[in-house]
Design an enzyme around this catalytic site. Structure first.
Site, PDB file in Angstrom:
ATOM      1  N   GLU A 222      -9.269  30.613   3.191  1.00  0.00           N
ATOM      2  CA  GLU A 222      -8.747  30.145   1.797  1.00  0.00           C
ATOM      3  C   GLU A 222     -10.298  29.565   1.545  1.00  0.00           C
ATOM      4  O   GLU A 222     -11.351  29.547   3.022  1.00  0.00           O
ATOM      5  CB  GLU A 222      -8.434  28.422   2.496  1.00  0.00           C
ATOM      6  CG  GLU A 222      -7.338  28.631   1.658  1.00  0.00           C
ATOM      7  CD  GLU A 222      -6.239  26.922   2.075  1.00  0.00           C
ATOM      8  OE1 GLU A 222      -7.044  25.977   2.485  1.00  0.00           O
ATOM      9  OE2 GLU A 222      -5.316  27.095   3.161  1.00  0.00           O
TER      10      GLU A 222
ATOM     11  N   GLU B 166      -4.553  24.539   9.034  1.00  0.00           N
ATOM     12  CA  GLU B 166      -5.562  24.108  10.022  1.00  0.00           C
ATOM     13  C   GLU B 166      -5.134  22.838  10.892  1.00  0.00           C
ATOM     14  O   GLU B 166      -4.842  21.932  10.765  1.00  0.00           O
ATOM     15  CB  GLU B 166      -5.824  23.225   8.408  1.00  0.00           C
ATOM     16  CG  GLU B 166      -6.111  24.248   7.605  1.00  0.00           C
ATOM     17  CD  GLU B 166      -6.867  23.368   5.877  1.00  0.00           C
ATOM     18  OE1 GLU B 166      -7.968  23.484   6.105  1.00  0.00           O
ATOM     19  OE2 GLU B 166      -6.301  22.530   5.561  1.00  0.00           O
TER      20      GLU B 166
END
Ligand code: BG6
Length: 484
Positions: free
Chosen positions: A382, A175
């Site tokens: 995810e 991220e």
């Protein structure tokens, strides 16, 4: 149509939330080892000094370190064909700048990759998932310091050489786009103000007061490090594939007013597109350059950075997707929570107990957007529902809510594939319960396997299958045709 043959199915974990064994096998202290669970009132706290009488979730996490065989056997039984995990940098270079890598740490991951090989599960490896050796924070100041690029690349090179042929899919930073946010600047970029690097003082991790200029500078260093990682990975083994990993928070305008449309475009650009445009297209987008200039925050670049970014685009686009929220030009609106960044509440959506809005259609919308924008293979690395579970007297765990969440999202992903998108794999977060990243809690559970451990770190650590285990097993066996 449905999912293509060879589509990768699996689960995703991260070292600091899963491994434990914080002082075993020569591992050095890491940044996350300095962060508490949720304090009363809901904030995770950081302190440069580790207090022996305080509970730190990363120290033992769910003790995967002593359950490697058992955990991977469970994933294999589920039918996983891939496994996304992260390597703990401080297990390989305990202080970040050691002369040699820690052989015991390298062997720790040899064991994991050999076991994956035995089960025919392809590893997808995150090189840096929200953590780094503490000494790189304390003595270097994290990614704000350009020297950390070289230390990171040395670490990455060691991994590519050691695990050559065993690991082919790599994600340099988890991220990466969250680095621009206050809490992300701490977790993703390792930024702690100099005054807090030595003192015994508790501070909420999202209140460390990192100036925007520093966040952007550190982000630039990570973007350059990521591009150089692509170069090194390809040089060492042309079969290596490197992806970006973006924390995708899908944005809708709260209303169809033109002001809300513009607010939505603004938030989407800064949150979702800035970093991936650099990593996929090879240059900062015009809106970012204009913003840098307007705010006087343009990162200091070294001669050659532009070329490095231009010439080392990623091979695939990986992202996390949990929710969507709304953007609006108005300030007086009801807000909802989210992973590191909330937004305006969408009246059409319900939310999890932690306030994350549930929006499967948003996943289809997002994949289609990404297909149009980048046209490179995509992987959802995810996705999952954080929810408390109840263990019945007979030990069973009926997590129908989790099955509903996963089913609707996998269905949406399949619809996007039918719309023409090139999605190559899906790893649910996290197949086995692990510590929550935002709160440090165990009770915010994502797993299809339950781990007996509570928010204070007590419990046997025993693993047991929830109802979602058998359900996911069927999904994988049918390559996503049978969603139950
Ligand atoms: C992502 C992170 O933001 O969300 C994971 O990459 C994290 O590390 C996941 O665990 C879920 O968030 P949380 O805070 O519920 O654990």
């Amino acid at each position: 149509m449905g999912f293509p043959k060879g589509f990768l199915w699996g689960g995703a974990t991260a070292a600091a939330q899963f491994e434990g064994g914080w002082r075993s096998g020569g591992k050095g202290e890491s940044l996350q080892d300095h962060v508490t669970g949720c304090a009363p009132g809901g904030k995770r706290l950081f302190n440069a000094v580790i207090h022996p009488d305080t509970y730190y979730p990363s120290h033992d996490a769910v003790d995967h370190a002593s359950h490697i065989e058992e955990d991977l056997a469970l994933l294999a039984e589920m039918g996983c064909t891939c496994y996304r995990m992260s390597i703990s940098w401080s297990r390989i270079f305990p202080h970040g700048d050691d002369d040699y890598p820690n052989e015991e740490g390298l062997r720790f991951y040899d064991h994991i990759f050999q076991t994956c090989e035995r089960y025919k599960m392809e590893p997808v490896v995150t090189i840096n998932h929200f953590d780094m050796p503490w000494e790189l924070v304390r003595r270097y100041g994290g990614f704000l310091n350009r020297e950390v690029i070289d230390l990171y690349l040395r670490y990455a090179r060691v991994l590519f050489e050691r695990y050559r042929g065993r690991v082919r899919k790599w994600l340099p930073f988890n991220e990466i786009n969250f680095g621009v946010l206050p809490m992300g600047a701490f977790k993703a970029e390792g930024l702690v103000p100099p005054a807090l690097r030595e003192v015994d003082q508790w501070t909420p991790v999202d209140e460390l007061g990192i100036p925007l200029r520093d966040r952007i500078q550190a982000l630039h260093h990570q973007l350059v490090a990521s591009a150089l990682t692509v170069q090194i990975a390809h040089d060492i083994d042309p079969l290596n594939q490197v992806g970006c990993m973006i924390g995708y928070i899908t944005k809708y305008p709260l209303t169809c007013s033109p002001e809300d449309m513009l607010a939505c475009q603004h938030d989407d650009r800064f949150m979702n597109r800035l970093c991936s445009d650099v990593l996929v297209k090879g240059a900062y987008p015009a809106f970012a350059l204009a913003w840098f200039e307007r705010e006087g925050i343009a990162p200091v670049e070294k001669f050659g950075d532009d070329e490095v970014l231009r010439e080392n685009a990623v091979d695939f686009y990986a992202f996390s997707y949990y929710m969507s929220n709304c953007a609006t030009a108005k300030t007086e609106v009801e807000r909802v929570d989210g992973n590191l960044l909330g937004g305006a509440r969408n009246p059409y959506l319900s939310a999890s107990e932690w306030g994350w809005q549930v929006d499967p259609d948003g996943l289809r919308y997002t994949i289609n957007e990404l297909q149009d924008r980048y046209s490179i293979p995509m992987m959802v690395v995810e996705n999952g529902l954080g929810a408390p579970d109840v263990v019945e007297d007979d030990g069973s765990i009926h997590d129908a809510y989790r099955i509903d969440y996963l089913r609707s999202h996998i269905k949406a992903m399949r619809d996007a594939v039918d719309d023409g998108a090139n999605v190559i794999g899906y790893t649910a977060w996290s197949p086995i319960d692990s510590v929550s990243s935002s709160t440090g809690q165990m009770s915010k559970r994502y797993g299809m396997v339950y781990v007996d451990r509570d928010d204070g770190g007590s419990g046997s650590g025993k693993r047991s299958k929830k109802d979602s285990f058998a359900w996911y097993q069927k999904v994988i066996a049918s390559n996503g045709d049978d969603l139950g």
